[in-house]
Design a protein around this motif. Sequence first.
Motif, short mmCIF file in Angstrom:
data_model
loop_
_atom_site.label_atom_id
_atom_site.label_comp_id
_atom_site.label_asym_id
_atom_site.label_seq_id
_atom_site.Cartn_x
_atom_site.Cartn_y
_atom_site.Cartn_z
N ALA A 1 0.84 -1.21 0.00
CA ALA A 1 0.00 0.00 0.00
C ALA A 1 0.87 1.25 0.00
N LEU A 2 1.95 1.22 0.75
CA LEU A 2 2.89 2.35 0.77
C LEU A 2 3.49 2.56 -0.62
N GLY A 3 3.78 1.48 -1.30
CA GLY A 3 4.29 1.56 -2.67
C GLY A 3 3.28 2.18 -3.62
N VAL A 4 2.02 1.83 -3.47
CA VAL A 4 0.96 2.40 -4.31
C VAL A 4 0.89 3.91 -4.08
N GLN B 1 -4.89 9.04 -3.44
CA GLN B 1 -6.18 8.81 -4.08
C GLN B 1 -6.21 7.47 -4.83
N ALA B 2 -5.04 6.93 -5.17
CA ALA B 2 -4.97 5.66 -5.88
C ALA B 2 -5.07 4.45 -4.96
N LEU B 3 -5.03 4.68 -3.66
CA LEU B 3 -5.07 3.57 -2.72
C LEU B 3 -6.49 3.05 -2.55
N THR B 4 -6.86 2.18 -3.44
CA THR B 4 -8.16 1.49 -3.38
C THR B 4 -7.89 0.01 -3.16
N ALA B 5 -8.91 -0.72 -2.76
CA ALA B 5 -8.76 -2.16 -2.56
C ALA B 5 -8.35 -2.84 -3.87
N LYS B 6 -8.95 -2.42 -4.96
CA LYS B 6 -8.63 -3.01 -6.27
C LYS B 6 -7.16 -2.74 -6.65
N GLU B 7 -6.71 -1.51 -6.47
CA GLU B 7 -5.33 -1.15 -6.81
C GLU B 7 -4.35 -1.90 -5.90
N LEU B 8 -4.68 -1.99 -4.62
CA LEU B 8 -3.82 -2.70 -3.68
C LEU B 8 -3.77 -4.19 -3.99
N THR C 1 -8.86 -9.97 4.91
CA THR C 1 -8.62 -11.04 5.87
C THR C 1 -7.79 -10.47 7.03
N VAL C 2 -6.97 -9.46 6.72
CA VAL C 2 -6.08 -8.84 7.70
C VAL C 2 -6.65 -7.52 8.23
N PHE C 3 -7.21 -6.72 7.35
CA PHE C 3 -7.76 -5.41 7.72
C PHE C 3 -9.28 -5.43 7.63
N ASN C 4 -9.92 -4.68 8.50
CA ASN C 4 -11.38 -4.59 8.48
C ASN C 4 -11.91 -3.62 7.44
N SER C 5 -11.06 -2.64 7.07
CA SER C 5 -11.51 -1.62 6.12
C SER C 5 -10.30 -0.98 5.44
N MET C 6 -10.56 -0.25 4.37
CA MET C 6 -9.49 0.49 3.70
C MET C 6 -9.01 1.64 4.59
N GLN C 7 -9.87 2.12 5.46
CA GLN C 7 -9.43 3.18 6.40
C GLN C 7 -8.31 2.66 7.29
N GLU C 8 -8.43 1.41 7.73
CA GLU C 8 -7.36 0.81 8.54
C GLU C 8 -6.07 0.71 7.73
N VAL C 9 -6.18 0.35 6.46
CA VAL C 9 -5.00 0.29 5.59
C VAL C 9 -4.38 1.68 5.47
#
Length: 192
Positions: A16-19, A26-33, A46-54
């Motif tokens: 995610a940091l790389g993205v 703005q590019a940090l979406t579940a699909k992009e990740l 499976t690891v995070f509950n939401s993209m906000q946590e990411v």
Amino acid sequence: MPPKAKFTKEEITKAALGVVSEKGVQALTAKELGAALGTSTTPIFTVFNSMQEVQDEVRLAAMERFEEYAHKSAYIKPVFKQVGMQMIMFAKEEPNLYQLIFMSSISKAQTFDDIYAHLGSVADECLDVLQKEYELSKDNAKMLFEHVWIHTFGIGAMCATGVCDFSDEQIAKMLTQDFTAMMLLMKSGISN
């Protein structure tokens, strides 16, 4: 029984940091990740509950990366100026992470104390240096830090957004002039 995680929290955060580093927050979406990990979005959740946590983990990882830049200056004199130089170098080399840390996540700050709290150990270390090397009171060190940080932040923001591309020599001169002016102002007693 919950499914076994295909990736660790650290692996997902690193991807995610790389993205964000490459494409912006703005590019940090579940699909992009998921694409960056070479998988679907399922292993992320499976690891995070939401993209906000990411996003929260990415902010922490970005701050750690910034702190690595700032600590490169610990052995170069004058230390305080070198921290500023490293902050601007971070803005030039990691513009998207600079924007994430300093231009979006603290955008709701209402006072400089809010910003100071966000800066973590780097701010505390800078205050220590200012008090010891320049024999300043804590209040004067904090006032100097605030003024010079705002100036440094502005230069970094211009570099991170492509408004300006100052040379290292220009940056060093600007930081020296600002610091010297503030020291003279404080010594004159006018700043109180």
